[in-house]
Design an enzyme around this catalytic site. Structure first.
Site, PDB file in Angstrom:
ATOM      1  N   ARG A 303     -19.431  25.370  43.793  1.00 22.49           N
ATOM      2  CA  ARG A 303     -18.504  24.418  44.420  1.00 22.49           C
ATOM      3  C   ARG A 303     -17.119  25.047  44.426  1.00 22.49           C
ATOM      4  O   ARG A 303     -16.570  25.321  43.359  1.00 22.49           O
ATOM      5  CB  ARG A 303     -18.437  23.112  43.630  1.00 22.49           C
ATOM      6  CG  ARG A 303     -19.735  22.353  43.531  1.00 22.49           C
ATOM      7  CD  ARG A 303     -19.960  21.430  44.704  1.00 22.49           C
ATOM      8  NE  ARG A 303     -21.367  21.048  44.826  1.00 22.49           N
ATOM      9  CZ  ARG A 303     -21.900  19.970  44.281  1.00 22.49           C
ATOM     10  NH1 ARG A 303     -21.155  19.152  43.601  1.00 22.49           N
ATOM     11  NH2 ARG A 303     -23.178  19.694  44.435  1.00 22.49           N
ATOM     12  N   GLU A 305     -14.242  23.906  44.609  1.00 22.14           N
ATOM     13  CA  GLU A 305     -13.241  22.853  44.457  1.00 22.14           C
ATOM     14  C   GLU A 305     -12.153  23.360  43.539  1.00 22.14           C
ATOM     15  O   GLU A 305     -12.430  23.808  42.436  1.00 22.14           O
ATOM     16  CB  GLU A 305     -13.877  21.611  43.816  1.00 22.14           C
ATOM     17  CG  GLU A 305     -14.744  20.838  44.766  1.00 22.14           C
ATOM     18  CD  GLU A 305     -15.561  19.788  44.036  1.00 22.14           C
ATOM     19  OE1 GLU A 305     -15.532  19.749  42.790  1.00 22.14           O
ATOM     20  OE2 GLU A 305     -16.251  19.024  44.724  1.00 22.14           O
ATOM     21  N   ARG A 311     -14.148  18.500  33.499  1.00 18.89           N
ATOM     22  CA  ARG A 311     -15.563  18.364  33.847  1.00 18.89           C
ATOM     23  C   ARG A 311     -15.972  19.045  35.149  1.00 18.89           C
ATOM     24  O   ARG A 311     -17.019  18.762  35.696  1.00 18.89           O
ATOM     25  CB  ARG A 311     -15.931  16.896  33.889  1.00 18.89           C
ATOM     26  CG  ARG A 311     -15.122  16.093  34.870  1.00 18.89           C
ATOM     27  CD  ARG A 311     -15.678  14.702  34.931  1.00 18.89           C
ATOM     28  NE  ARG A 311     -15.116  13.997  36.067  1.00 18.89           N
ATOM     29  CZ  ARG A 311     -15.680  12.936  36.610  1.00 18.89           C
ATOM     30  NH1 ARG A 311     -16.792  12.486  36.148  1.00 18.89           N
ATOM     31  NH2 ARG A 311     -15.111  12.336  37.634  1.00 18.89           N
ATOM     32  N   HIS A 312     -15.113  19.904  35.676  1.00 17.93           N
ATOM     33  CA  HIS A 312     -15.489  20.619  36.894  1.00 17.93           C
ATOM     34  C   HIS A 312     -15.609  22.113  36.634  1.00 17.93           C
ATOM     35  O   HIS A 312     -14.738  22.707  36.015  1.00 17.93           O
ATOM     36  CB  HIS A 312     -14.453  20.390  37.988  1.00 17.93           C
ATOM     37  CG  HIS A 312     -14.566  19.043  38.620  1.00 17.93           C
ATOM     38  ND1 HIS A 312     -13.817  17.962  38.197  1.00 17.93           N
ATOM     39  CD2 HIS A 312     -15.346  18.591  39.625  1.00 17.93           C
ATOM     40  CE1 HIS A 312     -14.141  16.903  38.924  1.00 17.93           C
ATOM     41  NE2 HIS A 312     -15.063  17.254  39.796  1.00 17.93           N
ATOM     42  N   GLU A 454     -20.199  10.374  35.473  1.00 26.69           N
ATOM     43  CA  GLU A 454     -21.344  10.530  36.354  1.00 26.69           C
ATOM     44  C   GLU A 454     -22.046  11.859  36.071  1.00 26.69           C
ATOM     45  O   GLU A 454     -21.419  12.891  35.956  1.00 26.69           O
ATOM     46  CB  GLU A 454     -20.856  10.487  37.808  1.00 26.69           C
ATOM     47  CG  GLU A 454     -21.937  10.637  38.820  1.00 26.69           C
ATOM     48  CD  GLU A 454     -21.583  11.654  39.868  1.00 26.69           C
ATOM     49  OE1 GLU A 454     -20.493  11.566  40.451  1.00 26.69           O
ATOM     50  OE2 GLU A 454     -22.383  12.559  40.086  1.00 26.69           O
ATOM     51  N   SER A 457     -26.223  11.997  41.003  1.00 30.55           N
ATOM     52  CA  SER A 457     -25.986  11.197  42.178  1.00 30.55           C
ATOM     53  C   SER A 457     -27.213  11.373  43.043  1.00 30.55           C
ATOM     54  O   SER A 457     -27.633  12.499  43.284  1.00 30.55           O
ATOM     55  CB  SER A 457     -24.731  11.728  42.856  1.00 30.55           C
ATOM     56  OG  SER A 457     -24.344  10.844  43.843  1.00 30.55           O
ATOM     57  N   ARG A 505     -22.926  19.263  32.212  1.00 30.36           N
ATOM     58  CA  ARG A 505     -22.379  17.928  31.965  1.00 30.36           C
ATOM     59  C   ARG A 505     -23.277  17.120  31.056  1.00 30.36           C
ATOM     60  O   ARG A 505     -22.799  16.393  30.186  1.00 30.36           O
ATOM     61  CB  ARG A 505     -22.225  17.168  33.284  1.00 30.36           C
ATOM     62  CG  ARG A 505     -20.873  17.356  33.881  1.00 30.36           C
ATOM     63  CD  ARG A 505     -20.629  16.323  34.953  1.00 30.36           C
ATOM     64  NE  ARG A 505     -19.629  16.831  35.868  1.00 30.36           N
ATOM     65  CZ  ARG A 505     -19.210  16.187  36.927  1.00 30.36           C
ATOM     66  NH1 ARG A 505     -19.730  15.011  37.227  1.00 30.36           N
ATOM     67  NH2 ARG A 505     -18.294  16.701  37.697  1.00 30.36           N
TER      68      ARG A 505
END
Lengths: 531, 314
Positions: A303, A305, A311-312, A454, A457, A505
């Site tokens: 990712r 991001e 948490r990323h 979370e 998903s 996670r």
């Protein structure tokens, strides 16, 4: 010089600076070794008249798997206990700490999370020189020690093997460490208790830890964390295989961005360019369309991001599964729910020790869950939040603070750290999510939470090409770009649902750790690509 | 402990329903507590009920005295006509309905809606119970309510309870498999979580728990007024004290104490069908049966066993 190579090799550094530092250290260590004359040959040549322990200590020649070398049987540190008291054993372990006091020298040996005390005393067979040699071995060196197992009067509080100690007769260095350590293992494994004011407050900074990950990973806590992480993967595979799932491997280099185009890494691919997979979604679904019925995959997910949060990560391990169902996607949702319950139970029962070790350093409440798992509906969650004074719109997503609050509310009422939130609003889910048949606002999708964050998903996916096209248009997506995805459903496809789990996670939240970098062995984030 | 203290009722000291004569020497101002538009809600005032009664009597008097008023027959005829028209209108409506194939369910639904409306205010109920103290009262309550409310109970096992004892498992099966006779009832969802709590089970509606099975029953009796309510019963203090006995029975550890407490039940039961000489089951019976089954199943014999059976069949 030769003897120092293994130590240098073990700590391979990518960055130039570190390499230079390392070389310097190695040089220093070599000089020191030479100066002291601690290696075997020099020891043999300059025999001192009073040394009665010649040939009982020194530096072992580099082990190059020579078949002519002496073979010894070693005992694990964890197996040293009262039952073998009196026996003479060989132990190969790391030198954790050393302390000389007059004619005595105390050494603490460490193997994984187990430690034992070694005592070297000047005596008829042990010379002063040998004790001096022992007290000068750099910390973190690997040593071979021959010793007698002896029981002790009062338990040794600082070691894991409390009821025995070793009285050494031989000490050999197998692989010496550099004298200067960038971080001390004691500091790195010191318990972090918020209310402990009196205790030593020396901590190792997260970045120092990650820069010297090899050393950092030697702490008992890290050993336990990554054994538990292996457990999560193992349980995931075992449980799903038992349920009739097939493990598949999906490509990580993909031709087009799978979920939107923004957060994807571009790589040059010969004359053109390709992307790193953000999720194995499309390929899982293709496997379903190809009649594999139930599939799962474990693999890296990328990712791009630029978010620097606790948490990323930009690269993490995704545990993904997809499953065809008969009538209702709850068949799949409950399969995933049961999977988690099984994993949690497996961890609780098989990894008790690891959880305990991590708990000693980072005191957190044990993870609680319900069996069967708690399923809440999105409107219920909104109601609970509204009662607590946080209004969330009917078609609005939960913000991170709202998720955390909801986690706390659920914990207070149901006493569970794990729950499933079902029936998310359609508007906030990706275009391939199946709309609810009765409620135009809702969709057949769910999120799963651990400690209010979370971790999964998922949703029922649209398996009908026409409806998929319609939904894509509704979301303003260029149909030509996702033609390959839509085509996968042209030749008939079973109704299916699934989801993706972030392994790091799950481990982080199961153990109640505060940062995902603690559960990724070599984490990748926007600011770190090394080591 | 000398057993629970019995309570008795007293007459209220202050009466609130006497008419109040307002002084006239001052000017009046609007009632600030009333609705905004200035109209005064009669409920806010104390002595309006009497006046209403006066008016109706006056009307009766008036009608009696004026039987022979000339316009009366006309008025009657007109009323008859209006009623006839209304009947016609109803007939037309029914015809239209029949044409559109709408069955008469609608009327049924409205009544149902009212009852669900009431219950919608009740949030999800969560009960944390210790696996060694299974709350048998839930099964009884579920059965008693079955004509009015579907008490749908799902059970969960908390991670701190690795193995569920046989009794708890049996109760779980009974509770989850229960189906009320009538379908289409309003449903209340209850989640029973087998958790690491001791004798005092916890009932949560919001964040603050109601501790103890007996107190949970008190709460439920307030929720379902027409079935379990005991607050307007003449023996309210008697019932309350027996509830306390049940609670003490669950909490106590000593056997002599237990036998002493069980004596209260035997005495109260006497030769009647239910406790306190009642002919219908009350909350006291439910709590007592549950407590006995939890901590002293061996003491259920003789008249007690008959009574337990009666309660379970009720």
């Amino acid at each position: 010089m030769v003897e120092n190579k293994p130590a240098e090799g073990a700590e391979k550094q990518d960055s130039k600076k570190a390499a230079k530092k390392e070389a310097k250290k190695a040089e220093k260590a070599a000089k020191k070794a030479e100066h002291k004359g601690t290696n075997l040959q020099s020891q043999a040549s300059n025999v001192e008249e009073a040394d009665v322990s010649v040939g009982k200590y020194g530096q072992l020649p580099l082990i190059r798997s020579d078949t002519k070398a002496i073979q010894r049987t070693f005992t694990y540190v964890k197996d040293l206990n009262k039952t073998i008291a009196g026996n003479v054993v060989w132990v190969r372990a790391r030198l954790h700490a050393v302390r000389a006091r007059g004619k005595q020298c105390f050494i603490v040996l460490r193997e994984k999370e187990f430690t034992v005390q070694v005592l070297t005393n000047v005596s008829e067979t042990i010379s002063k020189q040998m004790v001096k040699f022992a007290s000068n071995i750099p910390k973190e060196s690997i040593v071979d020690i021959e010793a007698k197992v002896a029981t002790v009067g009062s338990p040794i509080a600082s070691c894991t093997q409390q009821d025995v100690e070793l009285i050494s007769t031989q000490i050999w260095i197998v692989s010496a460490s550099a004298n200067q350590l960038p971080l001390q293992i004691e500091d790195a494994s010191r318990p972090e208790k918020a209310d402990d004011e009196d205790g030593l407050n020396i901590r190792v900074n997260q970045d120092t830890r990650l820069d010297n990950r090899v050393l950092d990973l030697r702490t008992p806590t890290n050993q336990a964390i990554f054994r538990l992480e292996a457990g999560v993967c193992h349980l995931f595979r075992e449980i799903l295989t038992k349920k009739g799932f097939v493990e598949i491997h999906t490509p990580k280099i993909i031709p087009a961005a799978s979920e939107g185009g923004a957060n994807v890494f571009t790589v040059s691919y010969f004359k053109g360019s390709a992307y790193l997979a953000q999720s194995p979604q499309l390929y899982k679904q293709m496997a379903i369309a190809a009649d594999f019925e139930k599939v799962f995959t474990v693999g890296a997910v990328f990712r791009a991001e630029d978010s620097n949060t606790h948490r990323h990560l930009t690269e993490f391990v995704g545990l993904d599964l997809e499953m065809a169902f008969r009538y209702h996607y709850h068949e799949v949702m409950m399969t995933i729910g049961d999977l988690f319950t099984e994993i949690f139970k497996g961890l609780r029962d098989q990894y008790k020790r690891e959880i305990e070790i991590v708990g000693q350093q980072f005191s957190v409440e044990p993870f609680s869950f319900l069996e069967p798992p708690l399923v809440l509906q999105y409107p219920d969650a909104r109601k609970m939040l509204a009662e607590a004074g946080v209004e969330v719109g009917e078609e609005e997503d939960l913000s991170t603070p709202a998720e955390k609050l909801l986690g706390r509310l659920v914990k207070a009422k149901y006493d569970t750290d794990y729950y499933i939130l079902d029936k998310y609003p359609l508007a906030i889910r990706p275009f391939y999510t199946m709309p609810d048949p009765n409620d135009p606002i809702a969709s057949n999708s769910y999120d799963m939470f651990m400690r209010g964050e979370e971790i999964l998903s998922g949703a029922q996916r649209i398996h009908d090409a026409d409806l998929l096209t319609e939904r894509a248009k509704h979301h303003g997506i260029d149909i030509s770009k996702i033609a390959a995805y839509i085509d996968a459903f042209k030749y008939g496809c079973a109704p299916h649902a699934g989801g993706g789990i972030g392994m790091e996670r799950v481990v982080m939240l199961y153990l109640g750790l505060d940062n995902i970098r603690k559960t990724s062995m070599f984490p990748r984030d926007p600011k770190r690509v090394a080591p | 402990m000398n057993g629970p203290i019995k309570m008795y009722q007293t007459k209220p000291i202050v009466r609130h329903d006497v008419p109040v004569q307002l002084p006239t020497c001052m000017y009046k101002i609007k009632n600030i507590y009333g609705p905004r538009n200035g109209e005064v809600d009669p409920a806010d005032h104390v002595s309006t009920a009497n006046k209403k009664l006066d008016i109706s009597e006056q009307v009766k008097k008036f009608l009696k005295n004026n039987q022979k008023i000339p316009g009366m027959a006309d008025l009657q005829a007109r009323q008859e006509k209006i009623l006839q028209q209304l009947a016609d209108l109803k007939k037309q409506m029914l015809n239209i309905k029949a044409e559109l194939k709408i069955s008469n369910v609608t009327t049924n639904k409205t009544t149902l809606k009212i009852s669900t409306q009431k219950i919608e205010d009740l949030p999800n109920i969560v009960i944390h119970a210790g696996p060694n103290y299974p709350p048998y009262s839930l099964a009884l309550v579920q059965k008693l309510l079955q004509d009015q409310i579907n008490l749908s109970i799902t059970t969960h096992q908390h991670s701190s309870v690795p193995l569920l004892p046989k009794n708890a498992k049996e109760l779980s099966d009974i509770l989850t498999n229960f189906k009320p006779k009538a379908s289409n009832l309003p449903t209340i969802y209850v989640r029973l979580i087998w958790n690491n709590v001791e004798a005092d089970m916890e009932l949560l509606v919001s964040i603050v728990p109601i501790l103890g099975e007996v107190n949970a029953l008190r709460y439920l009796s307030r929720c379902f007024t027409n079935v379990l309510s005991y607050e307007y019963d003449s023996d309210v203090s008697e019932i309350d004290s027996l509830l306390d006995v049940s609670h003490a029975l669950i909490s106590t550890k000593s056997t002599p104490e237990k036998t002493k407490l069980i004596q209260h039940f035997i005495k109260s039961l006497g030769k009647s069908s239910y406790l306190i000489g009642k002919t219908k089951i009350t909350v006291a019976d439910i709590a007592a049966v549950s407590a006995l089954k939890q901590v002293a199943p061996s003491s259920i014999n003789g008249s007690l066993s008959q009574w337990v059976k009666r309660c379970e069949a009720a």
